[in-house]
Design a protein around this motif. Structure first.
Motif, PDB file in Angstrom:
ATOM      1  N   VAL A 110      67.099  50.071 -41.158  1.00  0.00           N
ATOM      2  CA  VAL A 110      65.719  50.382 -42.126  1.00  0.00           C
ATOM      3  C   VAL A 110      64.483  49.886 -41.403  1.00  0.00           C
ATOM      4  O   VAL A 110      64.176  48.733 -41.030  1.00  0.00           O
ATOM      5  N   GLY A 111      63.748  50.824 -41.106  1.00  0.00           N
ATOM      6  CA  GLY A 111      62.243  50.448 -40.612  1.00  0.00           C
ATOM      7  C   GLY A 111      61.057  50.750 -41.808  1.00  0.00           C
ATOM      8  O   GLY A 111      61.521  50.716 -42.854  1.00  0.00           O
ATOM      9  N   GLU A 112      60.156  50.648 -41.168  1.00  0.00           N
ATOM     10  CA  GLU A 112      58.952  50.694 -41.919  1.00  0.00           C
ATOM     11  C   GLU A 112      58.502  52.027 -42.368  1.00  0.00           C
ATOM     12  O   GLU A 112      58.453  52.461 -43.644  1.00  0.00           O
ATOM     13  N   ALA A 113      58.091  52.836 -41.436  1.00  0.00           N
ATOM     14  CA  ALA A 113      57.625  54.256 -41.761  1.00  0.00           C
ATOM     15  C   ALA A 113      57.643  55.098 -40.516  1.00  0.00           C
ATOM     16  O   ALA A 113      57.492  54.364 -39.262  1.00  0.00           O
ATOM     17  N   PRO A 114      57.814  56.282 -40.537  1.00  0.00           N
ATOM     18  CA  PRO A 114      57.678  57.175 -39.130  1.00  0.00           C
ATOM     19  C   PRO A 114      56.390  57.053 -38.725  1.00  0.00           C
ATOM     20  O   PRO A 114      55.293  56.886 -39.544  1.00  0.00           O
ATOM     21  N   GLY A 115      56.127  57.348 -37.481  1.00  0.00           N
ATOM     22  CA  GLY A 115      54.951  57.326 -36.744  1.00  0.00           C
ATOM     23  C   GLY A 115      54.613  58.891 -36.338  1.00  0.00           C
ATOM     24  O   GLY A 115      55.236  59.796 -36.884  1.00  0.00           O
TER      25      GLY A 115
ATOM     26  N   ASP B  90      55.288  60.415 -33.399  1.00  0.00           N
ATOM     27  CA  ASP B  90      56.560  61.097 -32.480  1.00  0.00           C
ATOM     28  C   ASP B  90      57.515  61.487 -33.626  1.00  0.00           C
ATOM     29  O   ASP B  90      58.223  62.505 -33.455  1.00  0.00           O
ATOM     30  N   GLU B  91      57.901  60.485 -34.578  1.00  0.00           N
ATOM     31  CA  GLU B  91      58.941  60.703 -35.472  1.00  0.00           C
ATOM     32  C   GLU B  91      58.501  61.897 -36.494  1.00  0.00           C
ATOM     33  O   GLU B  91      59.555  62.526 -36.862  1.00  0.00           O
ATOM     34  N   THR B  92      57.362  62.053 -37.006  1.00  0.00           N
ATOM     35  CA  THR B  92      56.873  63.131 -37.846  1.00  0.00           C
ATOM     36  C   THR B  92      57.067  64.312 -36.778  1.00  0.00           C
ATOM     37  O   THR B  92      57.408  65.253 -37.421  1.00  0.00           O
TER      38      THR B  92
ATOM     39  N   TYR C 151      62.825  41.032 -35.681  1.00  0.00           N
ATOM     40  CA  TYR C 151      61.661  41.683 -35.567  1.00  0.00           C
ATOM     41  C   TYR C 151      61.307  42.907 -35.524  1.00  0.00           C
ATOM     42  O   TYR C 151      62.316  43.635 -34.853  1.00  0.00           O
ATOM     43  N   HIS C 152      60.231  43.787 -35.679  1.00  0.00           N
ATOM     44  CA  HIS C 152      59.931  45.121 -35.509  1.00  0.00           C
ATOM     45  C   HIS C 152      59.901  45.044 -33.997  1.00  0.00           C
ATOM     46  O   HIS C 152      59.184  44.226 -33.360  1.00  0.00           O
ATOM     47  N   PRO C 153      60.304  46.237 -33.298  1.00  0.00           N
ATOM     48  CA  PRO C 153      60.305  46.358 -31.745  1.00  0.00           C
ATOM     49  C   PRO C 153      58.754  46.528 -31.149  1.00  0.00           C
ATOM     50  O   PRO C 153      58.470  45.947 -30.350  1.00  0.00           O
TER      51      PRO C 153
ATOM     52  N   ILE D 195      62.701  62.804 -36.592  1.00  0.00           N
ATOM     53  CA  ILE D 195      63.864  61.781 -36.325  1.00  0.00           C
ATOM     54  C   ILE D 195      63.005  60.333 -36.443  1.00  0.00           C
ATOM     55  O   ILE D 195      62.012  60.274 -35.692  1.00  0.00           O
ATOM     56  N   HIS D 196      63.757  59.317 -36.887  1.00  0.00           N
ATOM     57  CA  HIS D 196      63.228  58.076 -36.861  1.00  0.00           C
ATOM     58  C   HIS D 196      63.442  57.376 -35.546  1.00  0.00           C
ATOM     59  O   HIS D 196      64.400  57.500 -34.934  1.00  0.00           O
ATOM     60  N   PHE D 197      62.587  56.559 -35.249  1.00  0.00           N
ATOM     61  CA  PHE D 197      62.555  55.601 -34.027  1.00  0.00           C
ATOM     62  C   PHE D 197      62.830  56.401 -32.813  1.00  0.00           C
ATOM     63  O   PHE D 197      63.727  56.002 -32.025  1.00  0.00           O
ATOM     64  N   VAL D 198      61.832  57.337 -32.541  1.00  0.00           N
ATOM     65  CA  VAL D 198      61.990  58.196 -31.253  1.00  0.00           C
ATOM     66  C   VAL D 198      60.764  57.836 -30.193  1.00  0.00           C
ATOM     67  O   VAL D 198      60.812  58.273 -29.140  1.00  0.00           O
TER      68      VAL D 198
ATOM     69  N   THR E 239      66.915  54.986 -41.314  1.00  0.00           N
ATOM     70  CA  THR E 239      65.822  55.321 -42.277  1.00  0.00           C
ATOM     71  C   THR E 239      64.713  54.625 -42.395  1.00  0.00           C
ATOM     72  O   THR E 239      64.761  53.548 -41.582  1.00  0.00           O
ATOM     73  N   ASN E 240      63.707  54.628 -43.070  1.00  0.00           N
ATOM     74  CA  ASN E 240      62.531  53.909 -43.211  1.00  0.00           C
ATOM     75  C   ASN E 240      62.540  53.639 -44.672  1.00  0.00           C
ATOM     76  O   ASN E 240      62.687  54.606 -45.498  1.00  0.00           O
ATOM     77  N   VAL E 241      61.645  52.679 -45.113  1.00  0.00           N
ATOM     78  CA  VAL E 241      61.148  52.462 -46.317  1.00  0.00           C
ATOM     79  C   VAL E 241      60.236  53.539 -46.791  1.00  0.00           C
ATOM     80  O   VAL E 241      60.622  54.151 -47.878  1.00  0.00           O
TER      81      VAL E 241
END
Ligand code: URA
Length: 195
Positions: free
Chosen positions: A46-51, A53-55, A164-166, A59-62, A87-89
């Motif tokens: 579980v991450g924070e939110a898409p950025g 690139d993800e949008t 920690y968040h990457p 896909i999450h964390f790309v 997924t993300n929050v």
């Protein structure tokens, strides 16, 4: 719940997110990025939110930080990204509307808006462990605990391992090797919980 019912519930959750966004004042033109991965699944990330690139890719964390996270996960769990439910929050890109769009922290209201959907995903995916990536994800799952990467916590009785968040780690290049070693140790603990 049978596996088919779990998959159906994830599909219903996706539709719920779409409908809720379309009806909302703030997200009606936003593009939600849904959780993806096997259902059920032993490991939920579980991450924070898409950025941005993800949008763009859905896909999450790309992005850069995301790829780094996936490589660390791969080193520990020996699984590619398809091996986790990710997924993300918050399901939409929290963005400051500049010309190109600048990523900002999600607001507490945005986190609350999507919280019921995250809960449904957790129930449907039924993970043995949840990896909470960063403080936002951890606090959404375990609101009253201090964010202490590597220290087990619980969300409704389910083990949560905070890391920690990457993007935070990548900003601290000097201590990167040390941080990655600590993250791998935390993830190795999480791996032990898998049957
Ligand atoms: N950061 C996150 O927390 N989630 C993503 O999907 C990408 C970056």
């Amino acid at each position: 719940m049978k596996p088919e019912e779990r998959i159906k519930e994830i599909e219903r959750t996706r539709s719920g997110i779409k409908r809720a966004c379309a009806r909302s004042a703030g997200f009606s033109d936003a593009v939600p990025v849904f959780g993806h991965g096997p259902v059920p699944c032993g490991v939920m990330v579980v991450g924070e939110a898409p950025g941005r690139d993800e949008t763009r890719l859905g896909i999450h964390f790309v992005g850069k930080a995301g790829q780094f996270l996936i490589s660390v996960l791969r080193d520990v769990f020996g699984r590619e990204r398809e091996g986790y439910y990710i997924t993300n929050v918050v399901k939409v890109w929290p963005v400051v509307r500049t010309k190109r769009g600048r990523t900002r922290k999600p607001t507490p209201e945005e986190e609350d808006f999507f919280a019921p959907f995250l809960e449904r995903e957790i129930k449907a995916v039924d993970p043995a462990v949840i990896i909470a990536v960063g403080k936002t994800a951890f606090s959404a799952l375990v609101p009253d605990a201090e964010f202490a990467p590597g220290r087990w916590a619980k969300h409704n009785g389910r083990p949560v391992m905070p890391v920690y968040h990457p993007s935070y780690l990548l900003r601290r290049q000097k201590s990167l090797d040390e941080s990655v070693a600590a993250m791998k140790a935390a993830l190795a603990e999480a791996k032990k919980r898998l049957a």
